[in-house]
Design a protein around this motif. Structure first.
Motif, PDB file in Angstrom:
ATOM      1  N   GLY A 198      31.104  -0.330 -30.882  1.00  0.00           N
ATOM      2  CA  GLY A 198      29.814  -0.997 -30.828  1.00  0.00           C
ATOM      3  C   GLY A 198      29.194  -0.942 -29.448  1.00  0.00           C
ATOM      4  O   GLY A 198      29.733  -0.342 -28.520  1.00  0.00           O
ATOM      5  N   GLU A 199      28.070  -1.572 -29.308  1.00  0.00           N
ATOM      6  CA  GLU A 199      27.384  -1.595 -28.020  1.00  0.00           C
ATOM      7  C   GLU A 199      28.145  -2.476 -27.031  1.00  0.00           C
ATOM      8  O   GLU A 199      28.755  -3.473 -27.425  1.00  0.00           O
ATOM      9  N   PRO A 200      28.146  -2.143 -25.749  1.00  0.00           N
ATOM     10  CA  PRO A 200      28.878  -2.921 -24.745  1.00  0.00           C
ATOM     11  C   PRO A 200      28.352  -4.346 -24.635  1.00  0.00           C
ATOM     12  O   PRO A 200      27.166  -4.605 -24.865  1.00  0.00           O
ATOM     13  N   PRO A 201      29.225  -5.279 -24.262  1.00  0.00           N
ATOM     14  CA  PRO A 201      28.775  -6.663 -24.075  1.00  0.00           C
ATOM     15  C   PRO A 201      27.845  -6.776 -22.875  1.00  0.00           C
ATOM     16  O   PRO A 201      28.121  -6.223 -21.806  1.00  0.00           O
ATOM     17  N   GLU A 202      26.752  -7.472 -23.047  1.00  0.00           N
ATOM     18  CA  GLU A 202      25.767  -7.594 -21.972  1.00  0.00           C
ATOM     19  C   GLU A 202      26.313  -8.361 -20.768  1.00  0.00           C
ATOM     20  O   GLU A 202      25.841  -8.171 -19.645  1.00  0.00           O
ATOM     21  N   ALA A 203      27.314  -9.207 -20.993  1.00  0.00           N
ATOM     22  CA  ALA A 203      27.839 -10.050 -19.915  1.00  0.00           C
ATOM     23  C   ALA A 203      28.704  -9.278 -18.926  1.00  0.00           C
ATOM     24  O   ALA A 203      28.991  -9.772 -17.830  1.00  0.00           O
ATOM     25  N   GLU A 204      29.150  -8.070 -19.281  1.00  0.00           N
ATOM     26  CA  GLU A 204      30.020  -7.285 -18.404  1.00  0.00           C
ATOM     27  C   GLU A 204      29.219  -6.216 -17.681  1.00  0.00           C
ATOM     28  O   GLU A 204      28.554  -5.383 -18.311  1.00  0.00           O
ATOM     29  N   ARG A 231      27.964   1.971 -18.939  1.00  0.00           N
ATOM     30  CA  ARG A 231      26.962   3.022 -18.982  1.00  0.00           C
ATOM     31  C   ARG A 231      27.156   3.864 -20.232  1.00  0.00           C
ATOM     32  O   ARG A 231      28.286   4.196 -20.601  1.00  0.00           O
ATOM     33  N   SER A 232      26.065   4.234 -20.865  1.00  0.00           N
ATOM     34  CA  SER A 232      26.144   5.223 -21.939  1.00  0.00           C
ATOM     35  C   SER A 232      26.558   6.545 -21.310  1.00  0.00           C
ATOM     36  O   SER A 232      25.983   6.971 -20.303  1.00  0.00           O
ATOM     37  N   CYS A 233      27.545   7.193 -21.886  1.00  0.00           N
ATOM     38  CA  CYS A 233      28.092   8.386 -21.237  1.00  0.00           C
ATOM     39  C   CYS A 233      27.090   9.531 -21.140  1.00  0.00           C
ATOM     40  O   CYS A 233      27.202  10.377 -20.250  1.00  0.00           O
ATOM     41  N   ASP A 234      26.109   9.563 -22.042  1.00  0.00           N
ATOM     42  CA  ASP A 234      25.098  10.613 -21.956  1.00  0.00           C
ATOM     43  C   ASP A 234      23.984  10.265 -20.984  1.00  0.00           C
ATOM     44  O   ASP A 234      23.004  11.006 -20.863  1.00  0.00           O
ATOM     45  N   ALA A 235      24.130   9.128 -20.281  1.00  0.00           N
ATOM     46  CA  ALA A 235      23.104   8.727 -19.313  1.00  0.00           C
ATOM     47  C   ALA A 235      23.707   8.370 -17.960  1.00  0.00           C
ATOM     48  O   ALA A 235      23.035   7.740 -17.134  1.00  0.00           O
ATOM     49  N   VAL A 236      24.960   8.756 -17.718  1.00  0.00           N
ATOM     50  CA  VAL A 236      25.586   8.488 -16.426  1.00  0.00           C
ATOM     51  C   VAL A 236      24.893   9.318 -15.349  1.00  0.00           C
ATOM     52  O   VAL A 236      24.699  10.530 -15.509  1.00  0.00           O
ATOM     53  N   ALA A 257      29.590  12.557 -25.535  1.00  0.00           N
ATOM     54  CA  ALA A 257      28.876  11.679 -24.608  1.00  0.00           C
ATOM     55  C   ALA A 257      27.890  10.779 -25.337  1.00  0.00           C
ATOM     56  O   ALA A 257      27.740   9.597 -24.998  1.00  0.00           O
ATOM     57  N   ALA A 258      27.220  11.304 -26.343  1.00  0.00           N
ATOM     58  CA  ALA A 258      26.226  10.527 -27.071  1.00  0.00           C
ATOM     59  C   ALA A 258      26.855   9.450 -27.943  1.00  0.00           C
ATOM     60  O   ALA A 258      26.149   8.562 -28.441  1.00  0.00           O
ATOM     61  N   ALA A 259      28.176   9.504 -28.119  1.00  0.00           N
ATOM     62  CA  ALA A 259      28.861   8.561 -29.007  1.00  0.00           C
ATOM     63  C   ALA A 259      29.720   7.554 -28.255  1.00  0.00           C
ATOM     64  O   ALA A 259      30.410   6.750 -28.895  1.00  0.00           O
ATOM     65  N   THR A 260      29.675   7.568 -26.926  1.00  0.00           N
ATOM     66  CA  THR A 260      30.582   6.723 -26.148  1.00  0.00           C
ATOM     67  C   THR A 260      29.863   6.014 -24.999  1.00  0.00           C
ATOM     68  O   THR A 260      28.857   6.506 -24.479  1.00  0.00           O
ATOM     69  N   SER A 261      30.433   4.880 -24.607  1.00  0.00           N
ATOM     70  CA  SER A 261      30.021   4.168 -23.398  1.00  0.00           C
ATOM     71  C   SER A 261      31.268   3.873 -22.580  1.00  0.00           C
ATOM     72  O   SER A 261      32.352   3.633 -23.138  1.00  0.00           O
ATOM     73  N   VAL A 262      31.122   3.894 -21.263  1.00  0.00           N
ATOM     74  CA  VAL A 262      32.265   3.683 -20.384  1.00  0.00           C
ATOM     75  C   VAL A 262      31.906   2.643 -19.331  1.00  0.00           C
ATOM     76  O   VAL A 262      30.741   2.531 -18.929  1.00  0.00           O
ATOM     77  N   ARG A 263      32.888   1.877 -18.917  1.00  0.00           N
ATOM     78  CA  ARG A 263      32.675   0.886 -17.867  1.00  0.00           C
ATOM     79  C   ARG A 263      33.246   1.420 -16.561  1.00  0.00           C
ATOM     80  O   ARG A 263      34.439   1.712 -16.457  1.00  0.00           O
ATOM     81  N   LEU A 264      32.385   1.569 -15.550  1.00  0.00           N
ATOM     82  CA  LEU A 264      32.761   2.093 -14.246  1.00  0.00           C
ATOM     83  C   LEU A 264      32.845   0.952 -13.240  1.00  0.00           C
ATOM     84  O   LEU A 264      31.899   0.168 -13.107  1.00  0.00           O
ATOM     85  N   ALA A 265      33.970   0.875 -12.532  1.00  0.00           N
ATOM     86  CA  ALA A 265      34.125  -0.179 -11.517  1.00  0.00           C
ATOM     87  C   ALA A 265      35.328   0.145 -10.644  1.00  0.00           C
ATOM     88  O   ALA A 265      36.340   0.664 -11.130  1.00  0.00           O
ATOM     89  N   GLY A 266      35.201  -0.162  -9.351  1.00  0.00           N
ATOM     90  CA  GLY A 266      36.336  -0.005  -8.442  1.00  0.00           C
ATOM     91  C   GLY A 266      36.883   1.401  -8.354  1.00  0.00           C
ATOM     92  O   GLY A 266      38.090   1.605  -8.201  1.00  0.00           O
ATOM     93  N   ARG A 322      37.042   2.036 -16.423  1.00  0.00           N
ATOM     94  CA  ARG A 322      37.928   0.929 -16.778  1.00  0.00           C
ATOM     95  C   ARG A 322      38.049   0.654 -18.269  1.00  0.00           C
ATOM     96  O   ARG A 322      39.040   0.064 -18.698  1.00  0.00           O
ATOM     97  N   ALA A 323      37.055   0.999 -19.054  1.00  0.00           N
ATOM     98  CA  ALA A 323      37.080   0.674 -20.481  1.00  0.00           C
ATOM     99  C   ALA A 323      36.164   1.620 -21.240  1.00  0.00           C
ATOM    100  O   ALA A 323      35.269   2.239 -20.663  1.00  0.00           O
ATOM    101  N   LEU A 324      36.399   1.710 -22.545  1.00  0.00           N
ATOM    102  CA  LEU A 324      35.654   2.634 -23.400  1.00  0.00           C
ATOM    103  C   LEU A 324      35.217   1.919 -24.670  1.00  0.00           C
ATOM    104  O   LEU A 324      35.957   1.119 -25.244  1.00  0.00           O
ATOM    105  N   ARG A 325      33.991   2.222 -25.082  1.00  0.00           N
ATOM    106  CA  ARG A 325      33.504   1.775 -26.388  1.00  0.00           C
ATOM    107  C   ARG A 325      32.939   2.971 -27.136  1.00  0.00           C
ATOM    108  O   ARG A 325      32.207   3.784 -26.554  1.00  0.00           O
TER     109      ARG A 325
END
Length: 236
Positions: free
Chosen positions: A24-30, A34-39, A90-99, A103-106
């Protein structure tokens, strides 16, 4: 029997608990998602800010390695154990970038690729995601193409090795052999990984030997990774 993406994610995580993702879509609170096709280059720059003891090239190299593992490993592990696989495109995934790391995948879609469909998996993983990602990275930071693809190959190998180790620990020789066969199939179908390394079939843990160094030793006090090209083993 219908297999749902949540079933696949549970099956993969039950084998290797760090191979996890959500749907699903990433939580807004975190922050950091980034959408992988828009990094963008700015996203990558922000991710490595302060990482790797200020060595930008090392930080970029390690980010590439973690990104490739994060976006591809769950899908590759599902394929490795004979399950349908969530799309790593890329169009089907989102990734959390930090540090300095991914860090995480949706997965943004619940669609599953057919078990055993290696051509579609390779297209989604590489042609539709990691190939354009590599181009973007190399336009942003001066990293050798051989180094970048060796990083990606090591990340893909790590996914196969993780589920192979789980099968070995359970004494499931059939699954273990099937995973090794499917790993070889991936390497045969992914020309970008040619010459990047090889599995050591004679090692107790089916180690992966790299052909190019990730540069981590520059910030680790000279320590090297498992399978580092700076201390190569003979090809099996």
């Amino acid at each position: 029997m219908t297999v749902h993406v949540e079933d696949v994610l549970t099956a993969v995580e039950s084998r290797v608990d760090h191979l996890r993702a959500s749907v699903g879509e990433p939580p807004e609170a975190e922050d950091g998602w980034r959408s992988c096709d828009a990094v963008t280059a700015a996203d990558l720059e922000a991710a490595i800010d302060g990482a790797a003891a200020g060595n930008r090239q090392v930080a970029a190299s390690l980010l590439v390695q973690s990104y490739a593992h994060r976006v591809a490993a769950v899908s590759l592990a599902a394929f490795a154990v004979g399950l349908p696989w969530p799309s790593p495109a890329a169009a089907a995934t989102s990734v959390r970038l930090a540090g300095g790391r991914a860090r995480a995948l949706r997965f943004r879609t619940a669609a599953l690729g057919e078990a055993g469909d290696i051509e579609s998996l390779v297209d989604a993983t590489f042609a539709s995601h990691l190939v354009p990602f590599v181009s973007a990275v190399r336009a942003w930071e001066r990293l050798g193409e051989r180094l970048v693809w060796a990083n990606i190959a090591a990340s893909c190998a790590a996914a196969f090795r993780a589920v192979e180790g789980s099968a070995r620990d359970r004494g499931d020789a059939g699954e273990q052999a099937a995973i090794r066969r499917r790993a070889a199939e991936l390497l045969e179908h992914a020309p970008w990984l040619e010459g990047t390394g090889w599995f050591d079939a004679d090692s107790t843990d089916w180690g992966w030997q790299r052909s190019a160094c990730c540069l981590w030793y520059r910030t680790s006090g000279g320590r090297t990774c498992e399978g580092c090209s700076l201390r190569p083993k003979g090809r099996a």
